[in-house]
Design a protein around this motif. Structure first.
Motif, PDB file in Angstrom:
ATOM      1  N   LYS A 133     -33.090 -42.895 -30.182  1.00 34.34           N
ATOM      2  CA  LYS A 133     -33.843 -41.807 -29.305  1.00 34.34           C
ATOM      3  C   LYS A 133     -33.007 -40.918 -28.933  1.00 34.34           C
ATOM      4  N   TRP A 134     -31.700 -41.160 -30.192  1.00 33.68           N
ATOM      5  CA  TRP A 134     -30.527 -39.912 -29.512  1.00 33.68           C
ATOM      6  C   TRP A 134     -30.847 -39.163 -30.395  1.00 33.68           C
ATOM      7  N   THR A 135     -31.555 -39.539 -31.945  1.00 36.46           N
ATOM      8  CA  THR A 135     -31.577 -38.696 -33.071  1.00 36.46           C
ATOM      9  C   THR A 135     -32.933 -37.896 -32.249  1.00 36.46           C
ATOM     10  N   SER A 136     -33.990 -38.839 -32.150  1.00 35.76           N
ATOM     11  CA  SER A 136     -34.972 -37.611 -32.151  1.00 35.76           C
ATOM     12  C   SER A 136     -34.592 -36.563 -31.032  1.00 35.76           C
ATOM     13  N   MET A 137     -33.533 -36.485 -29.873  1.00 33.90           N
ATOM     14  CA  MET A 137     -33.849 -35.813 -29.327  1.00 33.90           C
ATOM     15  C   MET A 137     -32.561 -34.643 -29.763  1.00 33.90           C
ATOM     16  N   ALA A 138     -31.661 -34.972 -30.461  1.00 35.49           N
ATOM     17  CA  ALA A 138     -31.049 -33.607 -31.331  1.00 35.49           C
ATOM     18  C   ALA A 138     -31.347 -33.045 -32.034  1.00 35.49           C
ATOM     19  N   VAL A 139     -32.278 -33.450 -32.845  1.00 36.50           N
ATOM     20  CA  VAL A 139     -32.928 -33.044 -33.996  1.00 36.50           C
ATOM     21  C   VAL A 139     -33.999 -32.127 -33.090  1.00 36.50           C
ATOM     22  N   LYS A 140     -34.618 -32.741 -31.957  1.00 29.00           N
ATOM     23  CA  LYS A 140     -35.137 -31.386 -31.278  1.00 29.00           C
ATOM     24  C   LYS A 140     -34.585 -30.029 -30.787  1.00 29.00           C
ATOM     25  N   THR A 141     -33.626 -30.561 -30.169  1.00 33.46           N
ATOM     26  CA  THR A 141     -32.768 -29.530 -29.451  1.00 33.46           C
ATOM     27  C   THR A 141     -32.184 -28.871 -30.649  1.00 33.46           C
ATOM     28  N   LEU A 142     -31.937 -28.686 -31.854  1.00 34.17           N
ATOM     29  CA  LEU A 142     -31.896 -28.389 -32.567  1.00 34.17           C
ATOM     30  C   LEU A 142     -32.493 -27.462 -33.740  1.00 34.17           C
ATOM     31  N   ALA A 143     -33.220 -27.898 -33.295  1.00 38.21           N
ATOM     32  CA  ALA A 143     -34.907 -27.180 -33.952  1.00 38.21           C
ATOM     33  C   ALA A 143     -34.960 -25.987 -33.015  1.00 38.21           C
ATOM     34  N   ASP A 144     -35.219 -26.716 -32.034  1.00 36.22           N
ATOM     35  CA  ASP A 144     -35.536 -25.201 -30.940  1.00 36.22           C
ATOM     36  C   ASP A 144     -34.613 -24.049 -31.084  1.00 36.22           C
ATOM     37  N   ALA A 145     -33.280 -24.732 -31.777  1.00 37.95           N
ATOM     38  CA  ALA A 145     -32.440 -23.158 -31.445  1.00 37.95           C
ATOM     39  C   ALA A 145     -32.161 -22.857 -33.265  1.00 37.95           C
ATOM     40  N   ALA A 146     -32.899 -23.053 -33.876  1.00 37.59           N
ATOM     41  CA  ALA A 146     -32.486 -22.903 -34.871  1.00 37.59           C
ATOM     42  C   ALA A 146     -33.492 -21.634 -35.492  1.00 37.59           C
ATOM     43  N   PRO A 147     -32.878 -20.557 -35.976  1.00 40.06           N
ATOM     44  CA  PRO A 147     -31.922 -20.521 -37.082  1.00 40.06           C
ATOM     45  C   PRO A 147     -30.147 -20.828 -36.326  1.00 40.06           C
ATOM     46  N   ASP A 148     -30.243 -20.569 -35.054  1.00 41.26           N
ATOM     47  CA  ASP A 148     -28.849 -21.330 -34.820  1.00 41.26           C
ATOM     48  C   ASP A 148     -28.496 -22.144 -34.007  1.00 41.26           C
ATOM     49  N   GLU A 149     -26.707 -21.647 -34.233  1.00 41.11           N
ATOM     50  CA  GLU A 149     -25.665 -23.113 -34.447  1.00 41.11           C
ATOM     51  C   GLU A 149     -25.700 -23.074 -32.720  1.00 41.11           C
ATOM     52  N   VAL A 150     -25.783 -24.830 -32.083  1.00 38.97           N
ATOM     53  CA  VAL A 150     -25.191 -25.144 -31.260  1.00 38.97           C
ATOM     54  C   VAL A 150     -23.849 -25.889 -31.059  1.00 38.97           C
ATOM     55  N   GLY A 202     -33.437 -31.490 -42.534  1.00 37.27           N
ATOM     56  CA  GLY A 202     -33.690 -31.760 -41.194  1.00 37.27           C
ATOM     57  C   GLY A 202     -34.909 -30.784 -40.036  1.00 37.27           C
ATOM     58  N   LEU A 203     -35.140 -29.926 -40.152  1.00 36.73           N
ATOM     59  CA  LEU A 203     -36.184 -29.174 -40.058  1.00 36.73           C
ATOM     60  C   LEU A 203     -37.277 -29.735 -40.964  1.00 36.73           C
ATOM     61  N   SER A 204     -37.164 -30.168 -41.762  1.00 35.99           N
ATOM     62  CA  SER A 204     -38.407 -31.422 -42.092  1.00 35.99           C
ATOM     63  C   SER A 204     -38.584 -32.029 -41.595  1.00 35.99           C
ATOM     64  N   LEU A 205     -37.612 -33.184 -41.346  1.00 32.08           N
ATOM     65  CA  LEU A 205     -37.813 -34.423 -40.519  1.00 32.08           C
ATOM     66  C   LEU A 205     -38.058 -33.959 -39.301  1.00 32.08           C
ATOM     67  N   GLU A 206     -38.431 -32.416 -38.272  1.00 31.13           N
ATOM     68  CA  GLU A 206     -38.151 -32.223 -37.298  1.00 31.13           C
ATOM     69  C   GLU A 206     -40.223 -32.020 -37.093  1.00 31.13           C
ATOM     70  N   ALA A 207     -40.069 -31.971 -37.954  1.00 29.80           N
ATOM     71  CA  ALA A 207     -41.870 -31.862 -38.242  1.00 29.80           C
ATOM     72  C   ALA A 207     -42.508 -32.916 -38.492  1.00 29.80           C
ATOM     73  N   ALA A 208     -42.019 -34.281 -38.440  1.00 31.17           N
ATOM     74  CA  ALA A 208     -42.677 -35.448 -38.298  1.00 31.17           C
ATOM     75  C   ALA A 208     -42.931 -35.582 -37.647  1.00 31.17           C
ATOM     76  N   LEU A 209     -40.738 -35.163 -37.168  1.00 29.43           N
ATOM     77  CA  LEU A 209     -40.808 -36.247 -35.290  1.00 29.43           C
ATOM     78  C   LEU A 209     -41.874 -35.873 -34.525  1.00 29.43           C
ATOM     79  N   ALA A 210     -42.167 -34.496 -34.609  1.00 31.93           N
ATOM     80  CA  ALA A 210     -42.637 -33.805 -33.241  1.00 31.93           C
ATOM     81  C   ALA A 210     -43.981 -34.500 -33.717  1.00 31.93           C
ATOM     82  N   GLY A 211     -45.305 -34.553 -34.899  1.00 31.30           N
ATOM     83  CA  GLY A 211     -45.639 -35.265 -34.510  1.00 31.30           C
ATOM     84  C   GLY A 211     -45.954 -36.782 -34.070  1.00 31.30           C
ATOM     85  N   LEU A 212     -44.588 -37.581 -34.309  1.00 31.16           N
ATOM     86  CA  LEU A 212     -44.438 -38.993 -33.314  1.00 31.16           C
ATOM     87  C   LEU A 212     -44.479 -38.629 -31.921  1.00 31.16           C
TER      88      LEU A 212
END
Length: 135
Positions: A34-51, A101-111
């Motif tokens: 769950k933490w990986t999924s949340m971290a990837v989602k949070t970073l994707a929401d901020a992309a392309p910026d850094e957090v 990582g952005l490509s992983l976000e696409a897969a996680l978004a589907g899940l």
């Protein structure tokens, strides 16, 4: 473990998901939390910026500093997240998703979408199971 080498331009090695030593299984163990999924989602929401680390922690309710650190270290090691440190006192640490990582976000978004669509059905099944006598 059964692996085969795909051509140099292919995706690399494939494995046997049911073999505990399979690299694919080990990767799924890391990215399936769950933490990986949340971290990837949070970073994707901020992309392309850094957090910054502290901001990530604020945006991820319930995560401890240690768990976030472990999660980000794993994502960085796997090439899914890039890390930048500004040499200040204390150091300022920034994270962003890589292309991988952005490509992983696409897969996680589907899940996540599947989970949101079917959560009520899953809840009903759990409630029905709770009403059944134990075997």
């Amino acid at each position: 473990m059964t692996t085969r080498r795909v051509g140099a331009d292919g995706p690399g090695e494939r494995g046997d998901l049911f073999d505990p030593q399979c690299p694919t299984r080990q990767l799924l163990d890391r990215i399936g939390t769950k933490w990986t999924s949340m971290a990837v989602k949070t970073l994707a929401d901020a992309a392309p910026d850094e957090v910054r680390f502290a901001e990530l922690r604020r945006r991820m309710p319930g995560v401890s500093q240690k768990m976030l650190s472990v999660t980000l270290r794993s994502l960085t090691r796997d090439g899914l997240v890039s890390r930048r440190v500004e040499p200040t006192v204390p150091p300022r640490v920034f994270y962003r998703l890589t292309g991988l990582g952005l490509s992983l976000e696409a897969a996680l978004a589907g899940l996540r979408g599947w989970a949101e669509e079917h959560m009520a059905e899953i809840d009903r099944a759990n409630e029905a199971a709770a009403q059944e006598p134990d075997d």
